[in-house]
Design an enzyme around this catalytic site. Structure first.
Site, PDB file in Angstrom:
ATOM      1  N   GLY A 239      67.475 -26.952 -72.803  1.00  0.00           N
ATOM      2  CA  GLY A 239      67.584 -26.519 -71.382  1.00  0.00           C
ATOM      3  C   GLY A 239      68.615 -24.585 -70.938  1.00  0.00           C
ATOM      4  O   GLY A 239      69.289 -24.569 -69.990  1.00  0.00           O
ATOM      5  N   GLU A 275      65.119 -29.006 -77.348  1.00  0.00           N
ATOM      6  CA  GLU A 275      63.660 -29.753 -76.756  1.00  0.00           C
ATOM      7  C   GLU A 275      64.194 -28.894 -76.000  1.00  0.00           C
ATOM      8  O   GLU A 275      63.804 -28.665 -74.846  1.00  0.00           O
ATOM      9  CB  GLU A 275      64.088 -30.735 -76.314  1.00  0.00           C
ATOM     10  CG  GLU A 275      64.908 -32.007 -77.209  1.00  0.00           C
ATOM     11  CD  GLU A 275      65.279 -33.487 -76.499  1.00  0.00           C
ATOM     12  OE1 GLU A 275      65.151 -33.256 -74.798  1.00  0.00           O
ATOM     13  OE2 GLU A 275      64.851 -33.878 -76.741  1.00  0.00           O
ATOM     14  N   TYR A 318      63.036 -25.298 -55.666  1.00  0.00           N
ATOM     15  CA  TYR A 318      64.428 -24.937 -55.946  1.00  0.00           C
ATOM     16  C   TYR A 318      64.678 -23.513 -55.759  1.00  0.00           C
ATOM     17  O   TYR A 318      65.961 -23.233 -56.105  1.00  0.00           O
ATOM     18  CB  TYR A 318      64.442 -24.520 -57.528  1.00  0.00           C
ATOM     19  CG  TYR A 318      63.196 -25.811 -58.289  1.00  0.00           C
ATOM     20  CD1 TYR A 318      64.384 -26.859 -58.802  1.00  0.00           C
ATOM     21  CD2 TYR A 318      62.324 -25.768 -59.169  1.00  0.00           C
ATOM     22  CE1 TYR A 318      63.282 -27.709 -59.087  1.00  0.00           C
ATOM     23  CE2 TYR A 318      62.085 -26.470 -59.657  1.00  0.00           C
ATOM     24  CZ  TYR A 318      61.910 -27.274 -60.496  1.00  0.00           C
ATOM     25  OH  TYR A 318      61.750 -28.812 -61.017  1.00  0.00           O
ATOM     26  N   CYS A 346      49.165 -24.383 -44.811  1.00  0.00           N
ATOM     27  CA  CYS A 346      49.666 -24.848 -43.470  1.00  0.00           C
ATOM     28  C   CYS A 346      51.792 -25.037 -43.510  1.00  0.00           C
ATOM     29  O   CYS A 346      51.523 -26.630 -43.444  1.00  0.00           O
ATOM     30  CB  CYS A 346      49.001 -25.550 -42.439  1.00  0.00           C
ATOM     31  SG  CYS A 346      47.583 -24.937 -42.730  1.00  0.00           S
TER      32      CYS A 346
HETATM   33  C1  PLP Z   1      62.887 -30.864 -68.887  1.00  0.00           C
HETATM   34  C2  PLP Z   1      63.746 -31.479 -69.953  1.00  0.00           C
HETATM   35  C3  PLP Z   1      63.914 -30.298 -71.250  1.00  0.00           C
HETATM   36  C4  PLP Z   1      63.386 -29.262 -71.006  1.00  0.00           C
HETATM   37  O1  PLP Z   1      64.576 -28.413 -70.317  1.00  0.00           O
HETATM   38  P1  PLP Z   1      64.151 -26.620 -70.120  1.00  0.00           P
HETATM   39  O2  PLP Z   1      65.070 -26.199 -69.458  1.00  0.00           O
HETATM   40  O3  PLP Z   1      62.627 -26.249 -69.855  1.00  0.00           O
HETATM   41  O4  PLP Z   1      64.594 -26.174 -72.044  1.00  0.00           O
HETATM   42  C5  PLP Z   1      64.442 -30.973 -73.232  1.00  0.00           C
HETATM   43  N1  PLP Z   1      64.628 -32.255 -72.909  1.00  0.00           N
HETATM   44  C6  PLP Z   1      64.874 -33.387 -71.785  1.00  0.00           C
HETATM   45  C7  PLP Z   1      65.186 -34.518 -72.220  1.00  0.00           C
HETATM   46  C8  PLP Z   1      63.593 -33.128 -70.814  1.00  0.00           C
HETATM   47  O5  PLP Z   1      64.067 -33.385 -69.660  1.00  0.00           O
END
Ligand code: PLP
Length: 421
Positions: A239, A275, A318, A346
């Site tokens: 995130g 992640e 977005y 289109c």
């Molecule tokens: C989408 C997602 C991420 C990655 O988010 P980023 O904003 O791309 O870093 C990590 N963990 C989970 C569970 C996600 O759904």
């Protein structure tokens, strides 16, 4: 920082001229820089350096196998959210013990395939899903390692479509019910509870929501341990946001993020997983496209590109901003022009930018969308029977097409006409 810079007036990806790639591959196409991918991965890896950890790249951001191989070779794990992504991770040789399976709707088949193929852990998002994993694991005579994704009810202060950590979102179980759900999981056959998972949203440009969430995770760890659960691993999600405009205030750095993790959960002695997706791939990719026409409207000029919303949907979906730059550098001091930048699809929604001030360009010129590496190619479609655009990767002075543009015949021949026609 990335490796897309002008060199003698022409945009280069590392040591390769983007104009030369365009001449060979044709437009539009996605272009990734190996050095940028690796730099971002290494920043995270080093930021967590003082703690036992694994950086699991969220491959939904950009999942071409060349990208996955590049990161896996550098030591990355993978965060997968579907059976298809799991298969992709395995296909490039990511070791099972580095694959984490996330997502709210894992099917019995997906659970079965991941258990038999091997994985590090499931991040479980609901009680019915926990029961499904218990059932499948028991029937295989296996024990599934799981964390439970808790929803900490913090506001990530990001775009509504990518916020996941508020109680109204579909993700995880409310942290207030964690105690109950951990007790339920511990009693189920075929389940081995090993940790806690949290992911509050994407494109966060402020560390405060992470801090609030991780403090709650630290408290929860101590509470669950006191109840006898063996919490060894904390998956802290992805995130972290990226700068989409050059003029923007810079979002937090992975080093600050790493220090925050150390400060909030470092004392617990857990193995840490993160992640990140966007921060690894986002600024490691650009979308290169050609101006088809410059059309003068009544009160505005339209830049009509050969890329469209089916190739890059983030602006339509977005309201995302991408900087648009010419491949041939603008003359210093030249007056900027103002355009509505659109694609040929289109739909009025096929608009990349309105009233964009940018260097003046003409029909036939090449331009690039910056920061298009994450949630770009993976979200593309063949709407309007527009072929999925190629993906190209650069490594130093070399480049390679890592996904070729399909021909019209390949696209059309996927359909089957039923025998009654
Ligand atoms: C989408 C997602 C991420 C990655 O988010 P980023 O904003 O791309 O870093 C990590 N963990 C989970 C569970 C996600 O759904």
């Amino acid at each position: 920082m990335d490796h897309f810079l002008y060199n003698e007036g022409v945009l280069h990806a590392e040591d390769v001229s983007v104009a030369e790639i365009a001449a060979e591959v044709g437009t539009p196409f996605y272009l990734y820089s190996t050095a940028t991918l690796l730099r971002h991965f290494t920043l995270f890896d080093e930021a967590l350096g003082s703690m036992p950890h694994l950086v699991c790249y969220a491959m939904k951001a950009a999942s071409n196998q060349a990208i996955l191989r590049t990161l896996a070779d550098a030591g990355a794990g993978m965060d997968v959210v579907s059976g298809g992504e799991y298969a992709r991770a395995k296909a490039v040789g990511v070791p099972s013990e580095r694959i984490v399976f996330s997502g709210v709707g894992k099917t019995h088949q997906e659970i079965h395939d991941a258990l038999t193929g091997g994985l590090r852990q499931f991040n479980v998002e609901s009680e019915p899903e926990m029961e499904a994993i218990s059932e499948v694991a028991s029937s295989l005579g296996m024990e599934a390692p799981v964390t439970i994704r808790v929803n900490p009810d913090v506001d990530a202060r990001t775009h509504a479509k990518i916020a996941t950590g508020k109680s109204e979102n579909k993700f995880g179980i409310p942290i207030s019910r964690a105690r109950e759900v951990y007790a339920m999981a511990a009693a189920l056959p075929g389940i081995r509870v090993i940790g806690i998972d949290v992911h509050i949203g994407s494109q966060l440009t402020d560390l405060a929501p992470f801090e609030a969430a991780y403090k709650k995770v630290a408290d929860l760890t101590e509470m669950l341990r006191s109840e006898g659960h063996d919490i060894q691993r904390l998956d802290l999600g992805g995130g972290l946001g990226i700068p989409y405009t050059r003029s923007n205030e810079a979002p937090p750095l992975p080093t600050d993020y790493g220090a925050l993790i150390e400060r909030t959960v470092g004392h617990l002695g857990c193995e840490i997983e993160i992640e990140p997706g966007r921060l690894i791939a986002g600024n490691a990719g650009i979308l290169v496209t050609r101006v088809i026409y410059v059309k003068s409207g009544e009160d505005r000029n339209f830049l009509i590109l050969d890329a469209a919303m089916n190739d890059l949907i983030r602006p339509a979906m977005y309201e995302a901003h991408h900087d648009i730059i010419p491949i041939v550098e603008a003359t210093p001091g030249a007056e900027p022009a103002t355009y509505d930048v659109v694609g040929p699809v289109c739909e009025s929604g096929d608009t990349f930018a309105k009233g964009r001030h940018m260097p003046e360009v003409a029909a036939g010129d090449l331009v690039a969308f910056r920061s298009a590496g994450a949630y770009g190619a993976v979200m593309s479609s063949e709407y309007n029977t527009r072929p999925l655009i190629p993906e190209v990767m650069v490594h130093g002075h070399q480049f390679a097409v890592i996904r070729a543009r399909p021909t019209f015949d390949e696209i059309i021949n996927r359909d089957t006409i039923p025998q009654w026609l």
